[in-house]
Motif scaffolding. Structure first.
Motif, mmCIF file in Angstrom:
data_model
loop_
_atom_site.group_PDB
_atom_site.id
_atom_site.type_symbol
_atom_site.label_atom_id
_atom_site.label_comp_id
_atom_site.label_asym_id
_atom_site.label_seq_id
_atom_site.Cartn_x
_atom_site.Cartn_y
_atom_site.Cartn_z
ATOM 1 N N PHE A 55 41.682 28.169 33.300
ATOM 2 C CA PHE A 55 41.041 29.443 33.593
ATOM 3 C C PHE A 55 39.784 29.606 32.752
ATOM 4 O O PHE A 55 39.719 29.118 31.628
ATOM 5 C CB PHE A 55 41.984 30.613 33.267
ATOM 6 C CG PHE A 55 43.186 30.689 34.164
ATOM 7 C CD1 PHE A 55 43.257 31.660 35.145
ATOM 8 C CD2 PHE A 55 44.235 29.797 34.039
ATOM 9 C CE1 PHE A 55 44.355 31.740 35.979
ATOM 10 C CE2 PHE A 55 45.339 29.871 34.866
ATOM 11 C CZ PHE A 55 45.403 30.833 35.834
ATOM 12 N N TRP A 67 34.825 38.957 34.831
ATOM 13 C CA TRP A 67 35.442 38.204 35.926
ATOM 14 C C TRP A 67 36.360 37.141 35.349
ATOM 15 O O TRP A 67 36.285 36.810 34.163
ATOM 16 C CB TRP A 67 34.416 37.578 36.869
ATOM 17 C CG TRP A 67 33.366 36.700 36.246
ATOM 18 C CD1 TRP A 67 32.079 37.040 35.955
ATOM 19 C CD2 TRP A 67 33.514 35.329 35.833
ATOM 20 N NE1 TRP A 67 31.421 35.976 35.382
ATOM 21 C CE2 TRP A 67 32.275 34.913 35.302
ATOM 22 C CE3 TRP A 67 34.553 34.411 35.856
ATOM 23 C CZ2 TRP A 67 32.062 33.629 34.802
ATOM 24 C CZ3 TRP A 67 34.342 33.126 35.357
ATOM 25 C CH2 TRP A 67 33.105 32.754 34.855
ATOM 26 N N ASN A 69 38.336 33.324 36.722
ATOM 27 C CA ASN A 69 38.550 32.322 37.767
ATOM 28 C C ASN A 69 39.607 31.324 37.332
ATOM 29 O O ASN A 69 39.728 31.001 36.152
ATOM 30 C CB ASN A 69 37.259 31.548 38.075
ATOM 31 C CG ASN A 69 36.244 32.392 38.806
ATOM 32 O OD1 ASN A 69 36.581 33.298 39.561
ATOM 33 N ND2 ASN A 69 34.977 32.114 38.565
ATOM 34 N N ARG A 70 40.337 30.841 38.335
ATOM 35 C CA ARG A 70 41.340 29.801 38.146
ATOM 36 C C ARG A 70 40.766 28.513 38.717
ATOM 37 O O ARG A 70 40.161 28.519 39.791
ATOM 38 C CB ARG A 70 42.605 30.196 38.904
ATOM 39 C CG ARG A 70 43.718 29.199 38.823
ATOM 40 C CD ARG A 70 44.806 29.544 39.812
ATOM 41 N NE ARG A 70 44.366 29.059 41.123
ATOM 42 C CZ ARG A 70 44.984 29.318 42.259
ATOM 43 N NH1 ARG A 70 46.035 30.087 42.280
ATOM 44 N NH2 ARG A 70 44.536 28.834 43.389
ATOM 45 N N TYR A 71 40.968 27.407 38.021
ATOM 46 C CA TYR A 71 40.435 26.118 38.457
ATOM 47 C C TYR A 71 41.582 25.119 38.552
ATOM 48 O O TYR A 71 42.396 25.014 37.639
ATOM 49 C CB TYR A 71 39.391 25.602 37.457
ATOM 50 C CG TYR A 71 38.234 26.561 37.290
ATOM 51 C CD1 TYR A 71 37.057 26.388 37.998
ATOM 52 C CD2 TYR A 71 38.328 27.653 36.441
ATOM 53 C CE1 TYR A 71 35.996 27.277 37.855
ATOM 54 C CE2 TYR A 71 37.282 28.545 36.294
ATOM 55 C CZ TYR A 71 36.125 28.351 37.002
ATOM 56 O OH TYR A 71 35.092 29.235 36.862
ATOM 57 N N GLY A 114 30.868 31.862 37.443
ATOM 58 C CA GLY A 114 31.907 30.850 37.328
ATOM 59 C C GLY A 114 32.156 30.066 38.599
ATOM 60 O O GLY A 114 33.211 29.467 38.767
ATOM 61 N N LYS A 115 31.185 30.039 39.493
ATOM 62 C CA LYS A 115 31.329 29.343 40.778
ATOM 63 C C LYS A 115 30.331 28.186 40.865
ATOM 64 O O LYS A 115 29.310 28.176 40.192
ATOM 65 C CB LYS A 115 31.056 30.299 41.948
ATOM 66 C CG LYS A 115 31.868 31.580 41.941
ATOM 67 C CD LYS A 115 33.280 31.350 42.353
ATOM 68 C CE LYS A 115 33.997 32.706 42.455
ATOM 69 N NZ LYS A 115 35.362 32.575 42.847
ATOM 70 N N ILE A 123 38.231 26.229 43.003
ATOM 71 C CA ILE A 123 37.931 27.438 42.234
ATOM 72 C C ILE A 123 38.419 28.663 42.993
ATOM 73 O O ILE A 123 38.069 28.874 44.142
ATOM 74 C CB ILE A 123 36.414 27.564 41.986
ATOM 75 C CG1 ILE A 123 35.885 26.314 41.290
ATOM 76 C CG2 ILE A 123 36.092 28.816 41.184
ATOM 77 C CD1 ILE A 123 34.380 26.238 41.221
ATOM 78 N N ASN A 124 39.235 29.492 42.327
ATOM 79 C CA ASN A 124 39.752 30.711 42.936
ATOM 80 C C ASN A 124 39.648 31.863 41.955
ATOM 81 O O ASN A 124 39.931 31.714 40.770
ATOM 82 C CB ASN A 124 41.226 30.524 43.324
ATOM 83 C CG ASN A 124 41.391 29.511 44.429
ATOM 84 O OD1 ASN A 124 41.121 29.805 45.574
ATOM 85 N ND2 ASN A 124 41.813 28.301 44.081
ATOM 86 N N SER A 125 39.258 33.027 42.456
ATOM 87 C CA SER A 125 39.203 34.219 41.611
ATOM 88 C C SER A 125 40.611 34.717 41.341
ATOM 89 O O SER A 125 41.507 34.574 42.175
ATOM 90 C CB SER A 125 38.404 35.320 42.300
ATOM 91 O OG SER A 125 37.068 34.909 42.466
#
Length: 175
Positions: A55, A67, A69-71, A114-115, A123-125
């Motif tokens: 993250f 924000w 994000n999960r990676y 973060g994208k 990559i997901n929020s």
């Protein structure tokens, strides 16, 4: 996840607790100081000890989440190992065991949200929030600092110290 901010004297300014909805088991890797806040790099461990996801949480200078994000793509292991911010981009290094049992290096260049520039299923929020946590700093005892110094002279010796030579060859060694 707990954040503490102190001044240079160690006095506590604030404490925040950051919660990521639906996730626990975080290990903080690094805090990256950016001009507009901080990037928190976190690995997440599952109950089986795997690091399926990592993250990045962006906060402002007061520790408020901007924000998160999960990676990564489970069930493979994906974990962040380091990163830095330069020119408005966040550069991350990591490892992944995707596609085989051998770890592959991950290199990511992320924008200020973060994208990546193209859509990426890796990559997901996620939802994250920060709340003020009660400061638990207890008053420290006063330290007695004296400003007097001894001016007593010191004596020294130039005598050679005793030593033992450890001979490795019976005849001179040629290196």
């Amino acid at each position: 996840i707990f954040l503490l901010k102190t001044d240079l004297n160690g006095t506590l300014n604030w404490t925040k607790e950051i919660t990521v909805s639906g996730y626990t088991g975080f290990e903080a890797i690094k805090i990256i100081n950016a001009t507009d806040g901080y990037y928190l790099l976190l690995n997440r461990y599952t109950s089986s000890g795997q690091r399926n996801l990592f993250f990045v949480i962006k906060t402002d200078k007061n520790g408020n989440v901007l924000w998160a994000n999960r990676y990564g793509l489970p069930p493979t292991e994906n974990y962040v190992t380091g990163g830095y911010e330069k020119g408005g981009y966040l550069y991350l290094t990591g490892m992944s065991t995707s596609y085989s049992a051998i770890s592959h290096m991950i290199l990511l260049k992320l924008n200020s949200l973060g994208k990546t520039e193209a859509s990426c299923p890796f990559i997901n929020s996620v939802n994250a929030s920060s709340t003020v946590y009660a400061n638990v700093e207890t008053p420290r005892p006063a330290v007695n600092i004296t400003t007097s110094f001894s001016t007593t002279g010191m004596s020294g010796s130039n005598a050679a110290l005793a030593y033992t030579e450890d001979v490795k060859c019976s005849t001179p060694c040629n290196l």
